[in-house]
Design an enzyme around this catalytic site. Structure first.
Site, PDB file in Angstrom:
ATOM      1  N   ASN A  11      -7.017-106.432  37.497  1.00 13.69           N
ATOM      2  CA  ASN A  11      -7.544-104.978  36.886  1.00 13.69           C
ATOM      3  C   ASN A  11      -7.942-106.300  36.125  1.00 13.69           C
ATOM      4  O   ASN A  11      -7.895-107.277  34.708  1.00 13.69           O
ATOM      5  CB  ASN A  11      -6.312-104.916  36.389  1.00 13.69           C
ATOM      6  N   ASN A  64     -13.587 -97.555  30.056  1.00 12.07           N
ATOM      7  CA  ASN A  64     -13.487 -97.324  31.102  1.00 12.07           C
ATOM      8  C   ASN A  64     -15.052 -97.743  31.568  1.00 12.07           C
ATOM      9  O   ASN A  64     -15.868 -97.964  30.784  1.00 12.07           O
ATOM     10  CB  ASN A  64     -12.972 -96.128  32.054  1.00 12.07           C
ATOM     11  N   CYS A  73      -4.009 -99.773  27.971  1.00 10.80           N
ATOM     12  CA  CYS A  73      -3.987-100.246  29.379  1.00 10.80           C
ATOM     13  C   CYS A  73      -2.756-101.181  29.614  1.00 10.80           C
ATOM     14  O   CYS A  73      -2.973-101.936  28.420  1.00 10.80           O
ATOM     15  CB  CYS A  73      -5.306-100.316  29.802  1.00 10.80           C
ATOM     16  N   GLY A  74      -2.269-101.101  30.379  1.00  8.55           N
ATOM     17  CA  GLY A  74      -0.617-102.591  30.207  1.00  8.55           C
ATOM     18  C   GLY A  74      -1.407-103.346  30.800  1.00  8.55           C
ATOM     19  O   GLY A  74      -1.443-104.001  29.844  1.00  8.55           O
ATOM     20  N   ASN A 162      -0.897 -92.784  28.225  1.00  8.75           N
ATOM     21  CA  ASN A 162      -2.012 -92.503  29.311  1.00  8.75           C
ATOM     22  C   ASN A 162      -0.866 -91.640  30.214  1.00  8.75           C
ATOM     23  O   ASN A 162       0.163 -91.960  31.072  1.00  8.75           O
ATOM     24  CB  ASN A 162      -3.269 -93.563  30.243  1.00  8.75           C
ATOM     25  N   HIS A 164      -0.093 -89.840  34.679  1.00 10.56           N
ATOM     26  CA  HIS A 164       0.110 -89.972  36.052  1.00 10.56           C
ATOM     27  C   HIS A 164       0.591 -89.398  36.441  1.00 10.56           C
ATOM     28  O   HIS A 164       1.153 -88.489  36.048  1.00 10.56           O
ATOM     29  CB  HIS A 164       0.836 -91.613  35.604  1.00 10.56           C
ATOM     30  N   GLU A 213      -7.738 -94.830  38.945  1.00  8.85           N
ATOM     31  CA  GLU A 213      -7.805 -95.148  38.306  1.00  8.85           C
ATOM     32  C   GLU A 213      -8.149 -94.259  37.719  1.00  8.85           C
ATOM     33  O   GLU A 213     -10.257 -93.836  37.777  1.00  8.85           O
ATOM     34  CB  GLU A 213      -8.121 -96.566  37.187  1.00  8.85           C
ATOM     35  N   ARG A 214      -8.003 -93.181  36.393  1.00  7.58           N
ATOM     36  CA  ARG A 214      -9.407 -92.541  35.453  1.00  7.58           C
ATOM     37  C   ARG A 214     -10.290 -92.846  35.090  1.00  7.58           C
ATOM     38  O   ARG A 214     -10.518 -93.255  34.007  1.00  7.58           O
ATOM     39  CB  ARG A 214      -8.307 -91.402  34.896  1.00  7.58           C
ATOM     40  N   CYS A 222      -2.548-101.790  37.985  1.00  9.02           N
ATOM     41  CA  CYS A 222      -2.738-100.655  36.223  1.00  9.02           C
ATOM     42  C   CYS A 222      -1.129-100.491  36.083  1.00  9.02           C
ATOM     43  O   CYS A 222      -0.284-100.585  36.535  1.00  9.02           O
ATOM     44  CB  CYS A 222      -2.598 -99.144  37.127  1.00  9.02           C
ATOM     45  N   GLY A 223      -0.491-101.016  34.812  1.00  6.91           N
ATOM     46  CA  GLY A 223       0.281-101.705  34.012  1.00  6.91           C
ATOM     47  C   GLY A 223       0.977-100.239  33.678  1.00  6.91           C
ATOM     48  O   GLY A 223       2.256-100.275  34.388  1.00  6.91           O
ATOM     49  N   GLY A 225       0.515 -97.679  35.061  1.00  7.10           N
ATOM     50  CA  GLY A 225       0.923 -96.723  36.662  1.00  7.10           C
ATOM     51  C   GLY A 225       1.885 -97.500  37.277  1.00  7.10           C
ATOM     52  O   GLY A 225       2.223 -96.661  37.922  1.00  7.10           O
TER      53      GLY A 225
END
Length: 279
Positions: A11, A64, A73-74, A162, A164, A213-214, A222-223, A225
């Site tokens: 990522n 993004n 964001c993780g 965020n 999920h 991912e949005r 995705c962390g 996620g």
């Protein structure tokens, strides 16, 4: 403009030192151009390092590749911490930073130059906190039957910085991510759009996950996620509180503590290259 390119399990992000200004150093148009993989540097997003305040060491803003701004964001915050340690020229083995994000103050421990442990906070489960119009009798969304493409998907919704939507499946490799991802992201029951995880339980302590991912689409990791997937599995009685989560870009270690309710994520963050960007 000086920049650094980082990746956390594939990522990837462009890191910009924005501490000297109260305004972002890039416009929306420049963010889109820099993230473009054909005409720019190429990245899933751009992260700005901001000056700290009375309650944080540093601030974080992330955008993004489509220009939208998530709360945090993780994978990105691990890359941010590694980048900060380079800016500080910090060479010791461990240091903890408090980072101000749109999701609140996040505490992150630099364990090594390439390994960061992040305190992700307490996951939110109420439907209004996601947000979503879906809800069960407890005003949560746990194993809720959501119809997509004339098929019923049991979904569990979590907000951990965020939003999920997690659905457990038998074989994650068979998911048509490019087709299903946008249908979940833009479904009318998610007024602010949604990140979607398709999760396969390999063992009670090992999950395999693919993510849409949005604002970024299919990514290698995705962390938040991964954290949401473990939480969703616990409340749906599918996995343990401590899990390895395998993503296309690699593995993350996730733990949902029972005593304080917080989620902790540990994973890699690596510098790819640095350079000067001509605007």
């Amino acid at each position: 403009m000086y920049f650094a390119k980082y990746q956390g399990l594939g990522n990837d992000f462009i890191l910009i030192d924005n501490r000297s200004s109260s305004k972002l150093l890039l416009s929306s148009e420049q963010i889109l151009k820099m993230c473009n993989r054909h005409f720019g540097i190429g990245a899933d997003g751009i992260i700005f390092v901001l000056a700290g305040n009375e309650i944080s060491d540093y601030g974080m803003r992330i955008f993004n590749s489509d220009g939208s701004e998530p709360e945090m964001c993780g994978n990105g915050i691990r890359c941010l911490v590694s980048f900060i340690s380079t800016l500080e020229k910090f060479e010791k083995t461990s240091k903890t930073y408090k980072i101000s994000t749109l999701a609140g103050i996040i505490s992150a421990e630099l364990q090594t130059k390439k390994q960061v442990k992040v305190e992700m906070g307490i996951p939110l489960l109420l439907n209004k906190q996601i947000p979503t119009t879906l809800k069960d009798k407890n005003n949560t969304v746990i194993n809720y039957p959501l119809e997509i493409e004339k098929e019923i998907w049991p979904v569990t919704c979590i907000n951990i910085g965020n939003p999920h939507c997690v659905t457990f499946i038998k074989n994650s490799d068979l998911i048509d991510l490019e087709k299903l991802g946008p249908l979940f992201e833009h479904h009318s029951v998610f007024p602010e759009r949604i990140n979607t995880e398709f999760v396969e339980v390999i063992r009670s302590n090992y999950l395999k996950m693919r993510v849409w991912e949005r604002g970024a689409g299919a990514t290698l990791a995705c962390g938040t996620g991964a954290c949401a997937s473990v939480v969703a599995g616990v409340v749906a009685k599918k996995n343990d509180r401590i899990c390895t989560v395998e993503l296309p870009g690699g593995c993350l270690s996730i733990e949902w503590m029972e005593d304080n309710g917080k989620v902790y994520m540990t994973g890699s963050a690596e510098e790819v290259f640095t350079g000067q960007y001509t605007q």
